[in-house]
Design a protein around this motif. Structure first.
Motif, PDB file in Angstrom:
ATOM      1  N   GLY A  89     -25.393  38.051  17.972  1.00  0.00           N
ATOM      2  CA  GLY A  89     -24.194  37.226  18.089  1.00  0.00           C
ATOM      3  C   GLY A  89     -24.522  35.759  17.934  1.00  0.00           C
ATOM      4  N   SER A  90     -23.479  34.935  17.960  1.00  0.00           N
ATOM      5  CA  SER A  90     -23.621  33.503  17.713  1.00  0.00           C
ATOM      6  C   SER A  90     -23.277  32.693  18.949  1.00  0.00           C
ATOM      7  CB  SER A  90     -22.687  33.078  16.577  1.00  0.00           C
ATOM      8  OG  SER A  90     -23.114  33.676  15.383  1.00  0.00           O
ATOM      9  N   ALA A  91     -23.824  31.483  18.982  1.00  0.00           N
ATOM     10  CA  ALA A  91     -23.566  30.572  20.099  1.00  0.00           C
ATOM     11  C   ALA A  91     -22.078  30.319  20.277  1.00  0.00           C
ATOM     12  CB  ALA A  91     -24.284  29.250  19.844  1.00  0.00           C
ATOM     13  N   GLU A  92     -21.346  30.258  19.155  1.00  0.00           N
ATOM     14  CA  GLU A  92     -19.937  29.865  19.207  1.00  0.00           C
ATOM     15  C   GLU A  92     -19.069  30.906  19.910  1.00  0.00           C
ATOM     16  OE1 GLU A  92     -21.951  29.806  16.615  1.00  0.00           O
ATOM     17  OE2 GLU A  92     -21.793  27.857  15.592  1.00  0.00           O
ATOM     18  N   ALA A  93     -19.544  32.125  20.071  1.00  0.00           N
ATOM     19  CA  ALA A  93     -18.775  33.182  20.751  1.00  0.00           C
ATOM     20  C   ALA A  93     -19.776  34.046  21.511  1.00  0.00           C
ATOM     21  CB  ALA A  93     -17.997  34.003  19.732  1.00  0.00           C
ATOM     22  N   LEU A  94     -20.254  33.548  22.629  1.00  0.00           N
ATOM     23  CA  LEU A  94     -21.323  34.257  23.357  1.00  0.00           C
ATOM     24  C   LEU A  94     -20.772  35.496  24.055  1.00  0.00           C
ATOM     25  CD1 LEU A  94     -23.281  31.236  24.920  1.00  0.00           C
ATOM     26  CD2 LEU A  94     -24.043  32.750  23.061  1.00  0.00           C
ATOM     27  N   PRO A  95     -21.450  36.631  23.919  1.00  0.00           N
ATOM     28  CA  PRO A  95     -20.963  37.882  24.512  1.00  0.00           C
ATOM     29  C   PRO A  95     -21.399  38.028  25.978  1.00  0.00           C
ATOM     30  CG  PRO A  95     -22.902  38.314  23.181  1.00  0.00           C
ATOM     31  CD  PRO A  95     -22.650  36.830  23.075  1.00  0.00           C
ATOM     32  N   PHE A  96     -21.124  36.982  26.774  1.00  0.00           N
ATOM     33  CA  PHE A  96     -21.500  36.983  28.189  1.00  0.00           C
ATOM     34  C   PHE A  96     -20.362  36.376  29.001  1.00  0.00           C
ATOM     35  CE2 PHE A  96     -25.397  36.642  25.692  1.00  0.00           C
ATOM     36  CZ  PHE A  96     -26.132  37.724  26.182  1.00  0.00           C
ATOM     37  N   ALA A  97     -20.236  36.838  30.257  1.00  0.00           N
ATOM     38  CA  ALA A  97     -19.165  36.356  31.133  1.00  0.00           C
ATOM     39  C   ALA A  97     -19.416  34.912  31.576  1.00  0.00           C
ATOM     40  CB  ALA A  97     -19.079  37.267  32.354  1.00  0.00           C
ATOM     41  N   ASP A  98     -18.355  34.257  32.028  1.00  0.00           N
ATOM     42  CA  ASP A  98     -18.459  32.889  32.561  1.00  0.00           C
ATOM     43  C   ASP A  98     -19.499  32.865  33.687  1.00  0.00           C
ATOM     44  OD1 ASP A  98     -16.291  32.519  30.935  1.00  0.00           O
ATOM     45  OD2 ASP A  98     -14.899  31.922  32.536  1.00  0.00           O
ATOM     46  N   ALA A  99     -20.214  31.774  33.793  1.00  0.00           N
ATOM     47  CA  ALA A  99     -21.100  31.490  34.938  1.00  0.00           C
ATOM     48  C   ALA A  99     -22.078  32.621  35.239  1.00  0.00           C
ATOM     49  CB  ALA A  99     -20.244  31.182  36.178  1.00  0.00           C
ATOM     50  N   SER A 100     -22.567  33.309  34.193  1.00  0.00           N
ATOM     51  CA  SER A 100     -23.472  34.429  34.481  1.00  0.00           C
ATOM     52  C   SER A 100     -24.959  34.039  34.486  1.00  0.00           C
ATOM     53  CB  SER A 100     -23.216  35.616  33.551  1.00  0.00           C
ATOM     54  OG  SER A 100     -22.893  35.221  32.268  1.00  0.00           O
ATOM     55  N   PHE A 101     -25.271  32.773  34.187  1.00  0.00           N
ATOM     56  CA  PHE A 101     -26.678  32.346  34.166  1.00  0.00           C
ATOM     57  C   PHE A 101     -26.863  31.046  34.965  1.00  0.00           C
ATOM     58  CE2 PHE A 101     -25.860  34.770  30.325  1.00  0.00           C
ATOM     59  CZ  PHE A 101     -26.884  35.709  30.381  1.00  0.00           C
ATOM     60  N   MET A 116     -26.060  25.543  14.048  1.00  0.00           N
ATOM     61  CA  MET A 116     -24.795  26.173  14.434  1.00  0.00           C
ATOM     62  C   MET A 116     -23.684  25.770  13.469  1.00  0.00           C
ATOM     63  SD  MET A 116     -24.763  25.699  18.578  1.00  0.00           S
ATOM     64  CE  MET A 116     -26.101  26.270  19.616  1.00  0.00           C
ATOM     65  N   THR A 117     -22.778  26.705  13.206  1.00  0.00           N
ATOM     66  CA  THR A 117     -21.634  26.413  12.331  1.00  0.00           C
ATOM     67  C   THR A 117     -20.716  25.391  13.006  1.00  0.00           C
ATOM     68  OG1 THR A 117     -21.781  28.728  11.742  1.00  0.00           O
ATOM     69  CG2 THR A 117     -19.849  27.555  10.943  1.00  0.00           C
ATOM     70  N   ASP A 118     -20.518  25.538  14.321  1.00  0.00           N
ATOM     71  CA  ASP A 118     -19.697  24.602  15.085  1.00  0.00           C
ATOM     72  C   ASP A 118     -20.474  24.239  16.360  1.00  0.00           C
ATOM     73  OD1 ASP A 118     -17.906  23.236  16.646  1.00  0.00           O
ATOM     74  OD2 ASP A 118     -16.220  24.591  16.242  1.00  0.00           O
ATOM     75  N   PRO A 119     -21.352  23.217  16.274  1.00  0.00           N
ATOM     76  CA  PRO A 119     -22.224  22.891  17.413  1.00  0.00           C
ATOM     77  C   PRO A 119     -21.445  22.522  18.675  1.00  0.00           C
ATOM     78  CG  PRO A 119     -22.901  21.730  15.426  1.00  0.00           C
ATOM     79  CD  PRO A 119     -21.595  22.361  15.104  1.00  0.00           C
ATOM     80  N   HIS A 120     -20.296  21.858  18.525  1.00  0.00           N
ATOM     81  CA  HIS A 120     -19.531  21.471  19.723  1.00  0.00           C
ATOM     82  C   HIS A 120     -19.040  22.720  20.447  1.00  0.00           C
ATOM     83  CE1 HIS A 120     -19.655  17.144  19.072  1.00  0.00           C
ATOM     84  NE2 HIS A 120     -19.632  17.452  17.793  1.00  0.00           N
ATOM     85  N   ALA A 121     -18.514  23.671  19.676  1.00  0.00           N
ATOM     86  CA  ALA A 121     -18.066  24.931  20.288  1.00  0.00           C
ATOM     87  C   ALA A 121     -19.261  25.682  20.874  1.00  0.00           C
ATOM     88  CB  ALA A 121     -17.358  25.797  19.246  1.00  0.00           C
ATOM     89  N   GLY A 122     -20.381  25.656  20.172  1.00  0.00           N
ATOM     90  CA  GLY A 122     -21.573  26.368  20.642  1.00  0.00           C
ATOM     91  C   GLY A 122     -22.071  25.829  21.978  1.00  0.00           C
ATOM     92  N   VAL A 123     -22.158  24.511  22.100  1.00  0.00           N
ATOM     93  CA  VAL A 123     -22.673  23.935  23.359  1.00  0.00           C
ATOM     94  C   VAL A 123     -21.655  24.136  24.486  1.00  0.00           C
ATOM     95  CG1 VAL A 123     -23.615  21.873  24.482  1.00  0.00           C
ATOM     96  CG2 VAL A 123     -24.105  22.307  22.078  1.00  0.00           C
ATOM     97  N   ARG A 124     -20.359  24.099  24.156  1.00  0.00           N
ATOM     98  CA  ARG A 124     -19.340  24.402  25.190  1.00  0.00           C
ATOM     99  C   ARG A 124     -19.514  25.841  25.691  1.00  0.00           C
ATOM    100  NH1 ARG A 124     -15.649  21.590  21.909  1.00  0.00           N
ATOM    101  NH2 ARG A 124     -14.795  23.545  21.114  1.00  0.00           N
ATOM    102  N   GLU A 125     -19.881  26.755  24.781  1.00  0.00           N
ATOM    103  CA  GLU A 125     -20.136  28.136  25.194  1.00  0.00           C
ATOM    104  C   GLU A 125     -21.377  28.232  26.093  1.00  0.00           C
ATOM    105  OE1 GLU A 125     -17.576  30.202  25.111  1.00  0.00           O
ATOM    106  OE2 GLU A 125     -18.717  31.764  24.063  1.00  0.00           O
ATOM    107  N   LEU A 126     -22.423  27.492  25.761  1.00  0.00           N
ATOM    108  CA  LEU A 126     -23.605  27.485  26.642  1.00  0.00           C
ATOM    109  C   LEU A 126     -23.211  27.007  28.034  1.00  0.00           C
ATOM    110  CD1 LEU A 126     -25.235  27.414  23.724  1.00  0.00           C
ATOM    111  CD2 LEU A 126     -27.057  26.566  25.160  1.00  0.00           C
TER     112      LEU A 126
END
Ligand code: SAM
Length: 265
Positions: free
Chosen positions: A92-104, A116-126
């Motif tokens: 999967g990709s950073a922009e749509a992480l297959p993990f629940a909120d606050a799991s790490f 990343m295709t959309d770095p802003h979206a990717g870092v928001r997902e991290l």
């Protein structure tokens, strides 16, 4: 080369990547883990894990059950899964992480945000998958400066083929300065952001040892080599060897990266 095409250059065999950029990965990962304040008992996610340089170090620090990893490249995700049987490795990709909120407690992206295709979206997902007070950390090469291998490579390529200037990662890569990387972290809503340099080193048996993985098309620089006609490829090989000032003896190269760390709100 667009970012999507850049990312496509990582659909190569994991072993070619290991022999190319992967040589620097372990030392870089240890610096990133230290900067993020990782402690035993915590959970961490490796985004854009590749064959698993950072995953390896996270497993050593936290144990496989506390580490997850994700990458869009099938051969890289499979290699990471094979190397770390107890780690949950997702495609999967950073922009749509297959993990629940606050799991790490910690989310990482080592040498990934610039692809990343959309770095802003990717870092928001991290940030989303990191619990409040946890850390989000990344490393990006100093492509324009002291990432010696890639800097010399593109300088050699452009000296022989001026049209390669638009592919030069020192120009084309976003977020490879401390200011730009810090702004990306702050714009994702991360707090207490710090950005600093780190040096990683790689050991080579000789120049052939450095050159061989480039011919296998890995990363934007390898893709450039693989697309050259044999005579141009041989000329670039000679020019890179000359610029690095290395030959048939073992040598080391250093590479500088910028590390950004921020706290999830
Ligand atoms: C230079 S490699 C870094 C791999 C690994 N993190 C390391 O340090 O060796 C870049 C990685 O980013 C992955 N990648 C590219 N686009 C991505 C995206 N949108 N989200 C997550 N990973 C991505 C690639 O498949 C590749 O594995």
């Amino acid at each position: 080369m667009s970012k999507a095409l850049g990312a496509a250059t990582f659909r190569t065999p994991a072993e070619a990547y290991d022999r190319y950029i992967g040589r620097y990965g372990g030392e870089l990962a240890r610096a990133l883990i230290a900067a993020a304040g990782v402690r035993p008992g915590r959970r961490a996610l490796d985004v854009g894990c590749g064959p698993g340089a950072l995953t390896t170090e996270l497993v050593a620090a936290l144990g496989a059950a506390n580490v997850a990893a994700v990458d869009p490249s099938v051969p890289f995700a499979e290699a990471c899964r094979r190397r770390h049987p107890g780690v949950r490795v997702e495609l999967g990709s950073a922009e749509a992480l297959p993990f629940a909120d606050a799991s790490f407690d910690h989310a990482f992206a080592q040498l990934v945000v610039n692809f990343m295709t959309d770095p802003h979206a990717g870092v928001r997902e991290l940030r989303r998958v990191t619990r409040g007070g946890g850390t989000v950390a990344a490393a990006v090469w100093d492509y324009g400066g002291e990432m010696t291998l890639l800097r010399r490579f593109w300088d050699a390529a452009v000296s022989l083929d001026p049209s390669a200037a638009e592919l030069d990662e020192g120009r084309s890569m976003p977020f490879c300065t401390p200011g730009e990387l810090g702004d990306l972290w702050r714009s994702a809503g991360l707090a207490a952001v710090s950005v600093g340099p780190v040096l990683a080193t790689a050991q080579y048996d000789d120049f052939e040892d450095l050159w061989e993985p480039l011919e296998r098309g890995v990363a934007p620089s390898g893709a450039y080599v693989a697309a050259l006609a044999p005579a141009q490829r041989a000329a670039l090989k000679r020019e890179l060897r000359r610029r690095l000032g290395v030959g048939d003896e073992p040598f080391r190269l250093t590479a500088r990266a910028w590390i950004a760390v921020g706290r999830a709100p």
